[in-house]
Design an enzyme around this catalytic site. Sequence first.
Site, PDB file in Angstrom:
ATOM      1  N   ARG A   1     -13.150  10.687  -2.853  1.00  0.00           N
ATOM      2  CA  ARG A   1     -14.240  11.490  -2.314  1.00  0.00           C
ATOM      3  C   ARG A   1     -13.976  11.826  -0.844  1.00  0.00           C
ATOM      4  NH1 ARG A   1     -19.322   8.044  -4.579  1.00  0.00           N
ATOM      5  NH2 ARG A   1     -17.977   6.319  -3.942  1.00  0.00           N
TER       6      ARG A   1
ATOM      7  N   CYS B   1     -19.015   8.291   2.464  1.00  0.00           N
ATOM      8  CA  CYS B   1     -20.158   7.916   3.311  1.00  0.00           C
ATOM      9  C   CYS B   1     -20.218   8.581   4.678  1.00  0.00           C
ATOM     10  CB  CYS B   1     -20.180   6.400   3.481  1.00  0.00           C
ATOM     11  SG  CYS B   1     -20.562   5.562   1.936  1.00  0.00           S
TER      12      CYS B   1
ATOM     13  N   GLU C   1     -15.000  -0.167   1.118  1.00  0.00           N
ATOM     14  CA  GLU C   1     -14.197  -0.010  -0.089  1.00  0.00           C
ATOM     15  C   GLU C   1     -12.787  -0.520   0.203  1.00  0.00           C
ATOM     16  OE1 GLU C   1     -14.326   3.862  -1.974  1.00  0.00           O
ATOM     17  OE2 GLU C   1     -16.503   3.889  -1.761  1.00  0.00           O
TER      18      GLU C   1
END
Length: 441
Positions: free
Chosen positions: A329, A261, A153
């Site tokens: 996140r 992740c 990302e």
Amino acid sequence: MKIAMIGTGYVGLVTGAGFAELGNDVCCVDHDRERIDRLCRGEVPIEEPGLPELIHHNTRLGRLSFTTSMAAAVAGARLVFIAVGTPSAPDGSADLSQVLAAAREIGAAIDGFTIVVDKSTVPVGTAERVRDELARAARHEFAVASNPEFLKEGDAVNDFMKPARVVIGADDPRAVEALSELYRSVLRTSDRMIVMDVRSAELTKYAANAMLATRISFMNELARLAEAVGADVESVRLGMGSDPRIGNKFLFAGCGFGGSCFGKDLRALSHTGKVHDVHLTIVEAVDDVNVRQRRSLGRHVISHFGGSLTGKRIALWGLAFKPETDDLREAPALYLIEQLRAARGEIVAYDPVAMPNAKLVLGDTVGFAPDPYAATIGADALVLVTEWRELRQPDWSRLAQTMRGNALFDGRNQWSPEHARRAGFFYRGIGRGLPLPSVEG
Ligand code: NAD
């Protein structure tokens, strides 16, 4: 080639737009109607450098479209990619409900021979479960392959266009051929395409993430030791990373890794180990070290002020889990905010792009400032959590004017301790030996 992409999150949207850029006809489907409506209006729901240009260019050319209808997306598609979420289940395993539900829907929608490709990160054996779900509903032949995604990302479009490697796990030669053809133009040399059996491909993704996370947790553990013995982990990093056998990537000590992740993939890998009676000691330790590390920055701040932040105003620079993304996140900033608020600190935060998302998560529990220096007005301390480029070289004299106190906590070891101290600040990084006594400003 017509392609259907299931899921328009960080992975589905980037790879869907990327495949369209390579000249394919791509239809992206998502259950989230609001997200699809926004995409149809030309809005891009995530922050990713270069992605809006890619989406707008390909939608204009009619090669990229968005829908909520699985049947419409899958009709006529020879390749269907599953790029839905695989969050942690309460027992640490990967929750496959989105993947298996998508497989059922795809099975009912295929209208000819179709290659269904798992792009989501899924545990070993998932392709077989996807095959079972497809078989339940499909009236046409299909093959299942694994093509795990390695994008970062914040640099995802670049990663798509210039992948370090493409891993393909497939038993069916038609799947190998179709995927090789699809990726041909982004792979200049064939040795960056690695074809293997499906189970090995599924495991490769977890192995790669676990190794990256291991390097970070290793350095974070060393940082704790460096603090205890009065060494500087930054010097240690340079000294060890210059060995080509070690390399200099992913060796940065900091306030812990975040993102959607690493944590979930470590837990899922460890769970797979347990199921097969293989105790993955290192993998578990990597997660444990990170959970502890996430609290280290907050502990430094709280202990600096004698154990309580009552009456203290703390400026926080950076909220996203890393620069160049709006993704919150598992962001270390969220854990830090909880810790500082529990110590009764008042927090004012700034982030170049993640503030709209942060407002949804944090509401009015923290203040938000329109620019970095506005966040520091009247602050007793400034904490760097995300190393956005614009936050890496503060204007010390401006900070000296805006702040009430002089304490700087550098959660990413980005600032020069010497410069900060010379400018009259108390500086504390991560693993940077014993701080020198603060200089009176
Ligand atoms: P995400 O949560 O951002 O997006 C998933 C999307 O799938 C959501 O928009 C959701 O509405 C949609 N969805 C779920 N079920 C659906 C269905 N049946 N039909 C249509 N849409 C459906 O997830 P993400 O970050 O893009 O990650 C996707 C997968 O890729 C995960 O397995 C993740 O581990 C893996 N991965 C993520 C990254 C990353 O950097 N985010 C990198 C590599 C791999």
